[in-house]
Design a protein around this motif. Structure first.
Motif, PDB file in Angstrom:
ATOM      1  N   LEU A   4       0.852  -1.178   0.000  1.00 22.04           N
ATOM      2  CA  LEU A   4       0.000   0.000   0.000  1.00 22.04           C
ATOM      3  C   LEU A   4       0.891   1.232   0.000  1.00 22.04           C
ATOM      4  CD1 LEU A   4      -2.943   0.900   0.075  1.00 22.04           C
ATOM      5  CD2 LEU A   4      -2.780   0.962   2.542  1.00 22.04           C
ATOM      6  N   ARG A   5       0.801   2.007  -1.038  1.00 20.15           N
ATOM      7  CA  ARG A   5       1.631   3.209  -1.175  1.00 20.15           C
ATOM      8  C   ARG A   5       0.848   4.446  -0.728  1.00 20.15           C
ATOM      9  NH1 ARG A   5       2.914   0.132  -5.776  1.00 20.15           N
ATOM     10  NH2 ARG A   5       5.086  -0.471  -5.756  1.00 20.15           N
ATOM     11  N   PRO A   6       1.549   5.510  -0.363  1.00 16.79           N
ATOM     12  CA  PRO A   6       0.848   6.743   0.026  1.00 16.79           C
ATOM     13  C   PRO A   6      -0.083   7.200  -1.095  1.00 16.79           C
ATOM     14  CG  PRO A   6       3.180   6.910   0.540  1.00 16.79           C
ATOM     15  CD  PRO A   6       2.998   5.638  -0.245  1.00 16.79           C
ATOM     16  N   GLY A   7      -1.290   7.544  -0.731  1.00 15.78           N
ATOM     17  CA  GLY A   7      -2.290   7.965  -1.708  1.00 15.78           C
ATOM     18  C   GLY A   7      -3.215   6.840  -2.131  1.00 15.78           C
ATOM     19  N   ASN A   8      -2.823   5.588  -1.884  1.00 13.10           N
ATOM     20  CA  ASN A   8      -3.662   4.449  -2.267  1.00 13.10           C
ATOM     21  C   ASN A   8      -4.717   4.111  -1.226  1.00 13.10           C
ATOM     22  OD1 ASN A   8      -2.314   4.124  -4.654  1.00 13.10           O
ATOM     23  ND2 ASN A   8      -1.098   2.395  -3.980  1.00 13.10           N
ATOM     24  N   GLU A   9      -4.594   4.680  -0.034  1.00 12.73           N
ATOM     25  CA  GLU A   9      -5.538   4.326   1.020  1.00 12.73           C
ATOM     26  C   GLU A   9      -6.972   4.713   0.653  1.00 12.73           C
ATOM     27  OE1 GLU A   9      -3.427   8.053   1.625  1.00 12.73           O
ATOM     28  OE2 GLU A   9      -2.594   6.076   1.910  1.00 12.73           O
ATOM     29  N   LYS A  10      -7.145   5.682  -0.247  1.00 10.97           N
ATOM     30  CA  LYS A  10      -8.505   6.070  -0.628  1.00 10.97           C
ATOM     31  C   LYS A  10      -9.219   4.966  -1.405  1.00 10.97           C
ATOM     32  CE  LYS A  10      -7.199   8.471  -4.892  1.00 10.97           C
ATOM     33  NZ  LYS A  10      -7.183   9.757  -5.570  1.00 10.97           N
ATOM     34  N   PHE A  11      -8.478   3.998  -1.924  1.00  8.78           N
ATOM     35  CA  PHE A  11      -9.065   2.903  -2.685  1.00  8.78           C
ATOM     36  C   PHE A  11      -9.336   1.665  -1.831  1.00  8.78           C
ATOM     37  CE2 PHE A  11      -6.558   5.175  -5.983  1.00  8.78           C
ATOM     38  CZ  PHE A  11      -7.629   5.597  -6.757  1.00  8.78           C
ATOM     39  N   HIS A  12      -8.950   1.682  -0.547  1.00  8.13           N
ATOM     40  CA  HIS A  12      -9.042   0.492   0.299  1.00  8.13           C
ATOM     41  C   HIS A  12      -9.851   0.739   1.568  1.00  8.13           C
ATOM     42  CE1 HIS A  12      -5.986  -2.003  -1.752  1.00  8.13           C
ATOM     43  NE2 HIS A  12      -5.518  -0.839  -2.112  1.00  8.13           N
ATOM     44  N   TYR A  13     -10.593  -0.301   1.978  1.00  9.72           N
ATOM     45  CA  TYR A  13     -11.193  -0.331   3.304  1.00  9.72           C
ATOM     46  C   TYR A  13     -10.130  -0.822   4.279  1.00  9.72           C
ATOM     47  CZ  TYR A  13     -15.776   0.202   1.118  1.00  9.72           C
ATOM     48  OH  TYR A  13     -16.843   0.682   0.417  1.00  9.72           O
ATOM     49  N   SER A  14     -10.418  -0.799   5.564  1.00 11.10           N
ATOM     50  CA  SER A  14      -9.434  -1.207   6.565  1.00 11.10           C
ATOM     51  C   SER A  14      -9.061  -2.686   6.455  1.00 11.10           C
ATOM     52  CB  SER A  14      -9.945  -0.906   7.972  1.00 11.10           C
ATOM     53  OG  SER A  14     -11.146  -1.616   8.207  1.00 11.10           O
ATOM     54  N   ASP A  15      -9.939  -3.502   5.853  1.00  5.03           N
ATOM     55  CA  ASP A  15      -9.629  -4.923   5.693  1.00  5.03           C
ATOM     56  C   ASP A  15      -8.838  -5.221   4.419  1.00  5.03           C
ATOM     57  OD1 ASP A  15     -11.522  -4.642   3.701  1.00  5.03           O
ATOM     58  OD2 ASP A  15     -12.832  -6.240   4.430  1.00  5.03           O
ATOM     59  N   GLY A  16      -8.510  -4.164   3.651  1.00  2.00           N
ATOM     60  CA  GLY A  16      -7.712  -4.338   2.436  1.00  2.00           C
ATOM     61  C   GLY A  16      -8.536  -4.498   1.175  1.00  2.00           C
ATOM     62  N   SER A  17      -9.859  -4.646   1.306  1.00  2.00           N
ATOM     63  CA  SER A  17     -10.693  -4.771   0.114  1.00  2.00           C
ATOM     64  C   SER A  17     -10.818  -3.415  -0.574  1.00  2.00           C
ATOM     65  CB  SER A  17     -12.069  -5.328   0.481  1.00  2.00           C
ATOM     66  OG  SER A  17     -12.740  -4.457   1.362  1.00  2.00           O
ATOM     67  N   HIS A  18     -11.253  -3.439  -1.830  1.00  2.00           N
ATOM     68  CA  HIS A  18     -11.318  -2.211  -2.616  1.00  2.00           C
ATOM     69  C   HIS A  18     -12.680  -1.536  -2.514  1.00  2.00           C
ATOM     70  CE1 HIS A  18      -7.774  -4.053  -4.465  1.00  2.00           C
ATOM     71  NE2 HIS A  18      -7.397  -2.795  -4.558  1.00  2.00           N
ATOM     72  N   LYS A  19     -12.641  -0.212  -2.516  1.00  2.00           N
ATOM     73  CA  LYS A  19     -13.857   0.602  -2.451  1.00  2.00           C
ATOM     74  C   LYS A  19     -14.364   0.829  -3.874  1.00  2.00           C
ATOM     75  CE  LYS A  19     -12.462   3.299   1.587  1.00  2.00           C
ATOM     76  NZ  LYS A  19     -12.184   4.645   2.090  1.00  2.00           N
ATOM     77  N   TRP A  20     -15.547   0.325  -4.175  1.00  2.00           N
ATOM     78  CA  TRP A  20     -16.131   0.526  -5.500  1.00  2.00           C
ATOM     79  C   TRP A  20     -17.149   1.652  -5.499  1.00  2.00           C
ATOM     80  CZ3 TRP A  20     -14.082  -1.208  -9.794  1.00  2.00           C
ATOM     81  CH2 TRP A  20     -13.195  -2.269  -9.702  1.00  2.00           C
ATOM     82  N   ILE A  21     -17.380   2.253  -4.337  1.00  2.00           N
ATOM     83  CA  ILE A  21     -18.286   3.397  -4.245  1.00  2.00           C
ATOM     84  C   ILE A  21     -17.435   4.616  -3.942  1.00  2.00           C
ATOM     85  CG2 ILE A  21     -20.189   4.406  -2.943  1.00  2.00           C
ATOM     86  CD1 ILE A  21     -21.108   1.528  -2.374  1.00  2.00           C
ATOM     87  N   PRO A  22     -17.567   5.683  -4.745  1.00  2.00           N
ATOM     88  CA  PRO A  22     -16.740   6.870  -4.507  1.00  2.00           C
ATOM     89  C   PRO A  22     -16.990   7.475  -3.134  1.00  2.00           C
ATOM     90  CG  PRO A  22     -18.310   7.258  -6.301  1.00  2.00           C
ATOM     91  CD  PRO A  22     -18.510   5.868  -5.829  1.00  2.00           C
ATOM     92  N   PRO A  23     -15.944   8.012  -2.510  1.00  2.00           N
ATOM     93  CA  PRO A  23     -16.091   8.600  -1.178  1.00  2.00           C
ATOM     94  C   PRO A  23     -16.983   9.839  -1.162  1.00  2.00           C
ATOM     95  CG  PRO A  23     -13.835   8.852  -1.987  1.00  2.00           C
ATOM     96  CD  PRO A  23     -14.575   8.035  -2.985  1.00  2.00           C
ATOM     97  N   ASP A  24     -17.055  10.551  -2.279  1.00  2.00           N
ATOM     98  CA  ASP A  24     -17.889  11.750  -2.385  1.00  2.00           C
ATOM     99  C   ASP A  24     -19.107  11.413  -3.243  1.00  2.00           C
ATOM    100  OD1 ASP A  24     -19.023  14.231  -2.785  1.00  2.00           O
ATOM    101  OD2 ASP A  24     -17.260  15.122  -3.746  1.00  2.00           O
ATOM    102  N   PRO A  25     -20.324  11.616  -2.746  1.00  2.00           N
ATOM    103  CA  PRO A  25     -21.514  11.270  -3.524  1.00  2.00           C
ATOM    104  C   PRO A  25     -21.639  12.042  -4.842  1.00  2.00           C
ATOM    105  CG  PRO A  25     -22.135  12.209  -1.383  1.00  2.00           C
ATOM    106  CD  PRO A  25     -20.644  12.142  -1.433  1.00  2.00           C
TER     107      PRO A  25
END
Length: 57
Positions: A4-25
């Motif tokens: 996990l590189r800096p800036g990639n945390e926005k794509f991951h949940y705490s369990d390491g899975s990927h976020k397919w829903i954008p953080p901003d509606p």
């Protein structure tokens, strides 16, 4: 497992899975989907092969 590189945390949940829903509606879902796909491609590019191949001489 990839790193996990800096800036990639926005794509991951705490369990390491990927976020397919954008953080901003208000963020375009199609744009977010493409960014996640590119991020996942980076995971695949940076993985080491799991099998070592020996060449027979």
């Amino acid at each position: 497992m990839s790193i996990l590189r800096p800036g990639n945390e926005k794509f991951h949940y705490s369990d390491g899975s990927h976020k397919w829903i954008p953080p901003d509606p208000d963020y375009a879902q199609a744009v977010w989907d493409e960014q996640v796909r590119q991020h996942m491609w980076d995971h695949l590019r940076n993985e080491r092969p799991k099998v070592r191949i020996q060449r027979l001489v």
